[in-house]
Design a protein around this motif. Structure first.
Motif, PDB file in Angstrom:
ATOM      1  N   ILE A 100       0.825  -1.204   0.000  1.00 41.09           N
ATOM      2  CA  ILE A 100       0.000   0.000   0.000  1.00 41.09           C
ATOM      3  C   ILE A 100       0.861   1.256   0.000  1.00 41.09           C
ATOM      4  CG2 ILE A 100      -1.682   1.333   1.327  1.00 41.09           C
ATOM      5  CD1 ILE A 100      -2.932  -0.990  -0.017  1.00 41.09           C
ATOM      6  N   LEU A 157       1.285   6.832  -6.690  1.00 43.79           N
ATOM      7  CA  LEU A 157       0.178   7.727  -7.010  1.00 43.79           C
ATOM      8  C   LEU A 157       0.569   9.190  -6.805  1.00 43.79           C
ATOM      9  CD1 LEU A 157      -2.843   5.748  -5.530  1.00 43.79           C
ATOM     10  CD2 LEU A 157      -2.575   6.433  -7.913  1.00 43.79           C
ATOM     11  N   THR A 173      -7.566   1.483  -5.721  1.00 44.43           N
ATOM     12  CA  THR A 173      -6.636   2.465  -6.283  1.00 44.43           C
ATOM     13  C   THR A 173      -7.320   3.804  -6.493  1.00 44.43           C
ATOM     14  OG1 THR A 173      -5.401   0.711  -7.396  1.00 44.43           O
ATOM     15  CG2 THR A 173      -5.077   2.946  -8.203  1.00 44.43           C
ATOM     16  N   ALA A 192      -9.531  -2.269  -9.066  1.00 46.63           N
ATOM     17  CA  ALA A 192      -9.302  -0.870  -9.426  1.00 46.63           C
ATOM     18  C   ALA A 192      -9.906   0.106  -8.418  1.00 46.63           C
ATOM     19  CB  ALA A 192      -9.875  -0.589 -10.811  1.00 46.63           C
ATOM     20  N   ALA A 244      -6.324   7.183  -4.770  1.00 45.15           N
ATOM     21  CA  ALA A 244      -5.995   8.332  -5.615  1.00 45.15           C
ATOM     22  C   ALA A 244      -6.847   9.536  -5.233  1.00 45.15           C
ATOM     23  CB  ALA A 244      -6.202   7.979  -7.084  1.00 45.15           C
ATOM     24  N   VAL A 278      -0.707   5.665 -13.198  1.00 52.33           N
ATOM     25  CA  VAL A 278      -1.014   4.531 -12.316  1.00 52.33           C
ATOM     26  C   VAL A 278      -2.497   4.171 -12.424  1.00 52.33           C
ATOM     27  CG1 VAL A 278      -1.155   3.755  -9.921  1.00 52.33           C
ATOM     28  CG2 VAL A 278       0.870   4.972 -10.723  1.00 52.33           C
ATOM     29  N   VAL A 279      -3.362   5.192 -12.361  1.00 52.92           N
ATOM     30  CA  VAL A 279      -4.801   4.951 -12.468  1.00 52.92           C
ATOM     31  C   VAL A 279      -5.156   4.406 -13.848  1.00 52.92           C
ATOM     32  CG1 VAL A 279      -7.044   6.103 -12.577  1.00 52.92           C
ATOM     33  CG2 VAL A 279      -5.491   6.589 -10.694  1.00 52.92           C
ATOM     34  N   LEU A 318       2.230   1.821  -3.437  1.00 51.31           N
ATOM     35  CA  LEU A 318       1.171   2.320  -4.319  1.00 51.31           C
ATOM     36  C   LEU A 318       0.889   3.783  -4.030  1.00 51.31           C
ATOM     37  CD1 LEU A 318      -1.013   1.853  -6.441  1.00 51.31           C
ATOM     38  CD2 LEU A 318      -2.513   0.998  -4.632  1.00 51.31           C
ATOM     39  N   SER A 319       0.874   4.139  -2.754  1.00 54.02           N
ATOM     40  CA  SER A 319       0.635   5.525  -2.387  1.00 54.02           C
ATOM     41  C   SER A 319       1.726   6.447  -2.937  1.00 54.02           C
ATOM     42  CB  SER A 319       0.564   5.651  -0.858  1.00 54.02           C
ATOM     43  OG  SER A 319       0.378   6.990  -0.474  1.00 54.02           O
ATOM     44  N   ASN A 373      -4.020   0.707 -14.075  1.00 53.96           N
ATOM     45  CA  ASN A 373      -4.795  -0.148 -13.175  1.00 53.96           C
ATOM     46  C   ASN A 373      -6.204  -0.383 -13.711  1.00 53.96           C
ATOM     47  OD1 ASN A 373      -5.217  -0.150  -9.532  1.00 53.96           O
ATOM     48  ND2 ASN A 373      -5.839  -1.608 -11.063  1.00 53.96           N
TER      49      ASN A 373
END
Length: 314
Positions: free
Chosen positions: A3, A10, A36, A33, A40, A17-18, A6-7, A21
């Motif tokens: 996580i 982003l 995410t 998704a 985001a 990234v979005v 991923l943070s 995904n």
């Protein structure tokens, strides 16, 4: 990817990234998704990237839907049958979803993202039914905007809770992985239970294509309910003597048919799933003699071709 990673990704490049995904998830890969998008939304709204991230999600979703639309347009019901075969639960036959799509029309595409399973098969169904491409793309974009916009907005509204959850997951990453593994195991166990339950329900007497053809030529032919989807019937043609039926309107299709007279159900589903479901429903409704066709439409077509009842397989 953890996580925290991923943070960080982003925060560095939320748009890409979005986009990746959502594209992978909508194309059919088991990549969630919504988490995410929530993350985001909690991170990028304050930096003024909301519009860019939302646009990336919409473009990725519409691009994936367009690929499935073109596949359905090119290969017709074979794409739908393939999706049905990939399902771990054979009882979830595409023809049922297809009938609902036809009944609800283009508006169903707007809400498809919010209905598990339906979002996967709606685009190829639209293609196989030759829906006009501009209308399809507009409806798909509208649905994607609602789906992604709500997720991003929820992430912003719950940004404090999301940040606290991320911190808690980072502190207890081992426990979080165990919990995730347990949730996946529960989901898989539920799906396998559904498959086992379907096997139990499948223990109903079937009729073979040869027996069906002989019965149709007899003095008391059975009522044959054709449960294939509209796109397949349009592509391959109707079956002579059969009544087209939908799972949701099964009793209406039977009409005033006597409950002691024979009925045969057929579909184009893996393991005759839709035909078995329909047979069970009619037996529970009091009809005495209901049998699904063994092998479904493909088995019937093979025998019909051999006997010269049809000239070619379309």
């Amino acid at each position: 990817m953890e996580i925290s990673q991923l943070s960080e990704a982003l925060q560095r490049d939320a748009v890409w990234v979005v986009f990746l995904n959502v594209l992978l998830q909508q194309i059919g890969l088991p990549v969630p998704a919504v988490p995410t998008l929530l993350l985001a939304g909690s991170l990028v709204v304050g930096s003024g990237q909301f519009a860019s991230v939302l646009a990336a999600a919409i473009v990725a979703s519409v691009l994936a839907d367009w690929v499935w639309y073109l596949a359905g347009r090119a290969f017709g019901y074979r794409v739908l049958a393939g999706l049905c075969k990939l399902s771990i639960n054979p009882a979830s036959c595409v023809s049922q979803t297809e009938s609902r799509f036809v009944r609800w029309g283009i508006g169903s595409l707007v809400f498809a993202k919010f209905i598990p399973g339906f979002s996967t098969v709606a685009p190829p169904i639209a293609g196989s039914l030759r829906m006009r491409q501009p209308g399809f793309l507009l409806a798909a974009a509208t649905g994607a905007a609602l789906w992604a916009g709500l997720a991003l907005g929820a992430g912003w509204l719950l940004r404090n809770e999301v940040s606290a959850a991320i911190a808690a997951l980072d502190r207890h990453s081992g426990s979080a992985l165990v919990l995730l593994a347990a949730m996946i195991a529960l989901w898989l166990g539920w799906k396998l239970w559904q498959k086992y339950r379907f096997r139990q329900l499948s223990a109903v007497p079937h009729i073979t294509p040869l027996e069906l053809i002989a019965a149709m030529e007899g003095d008391q032919p059975p009522l044959v309910l054709d449960l294939r989807g509209p796109s397949m019937i349009a592509e391959t043609g109707p079956i002579a003597g059969a009544t087209v039926a939908e799972h949701d309107l099964l009793l209406h299709a039977v009409g005033e048919w006597p409950k002691d007279q024979p009925i045969v159900t057929l579909c184009a589903c893996p393991e005759d799933a839709g035909a078995i479901q329909a047979a069970r429903q009619l037996l529970d409704a009091g009809y005495i003699s209901v049998r699904p066709l063994k092998g479904g439409y493909e088995a019937w077509l093979a025998i019909a071709l051999d006997k010269g009842m049809v000239t070619s397989a379309i």
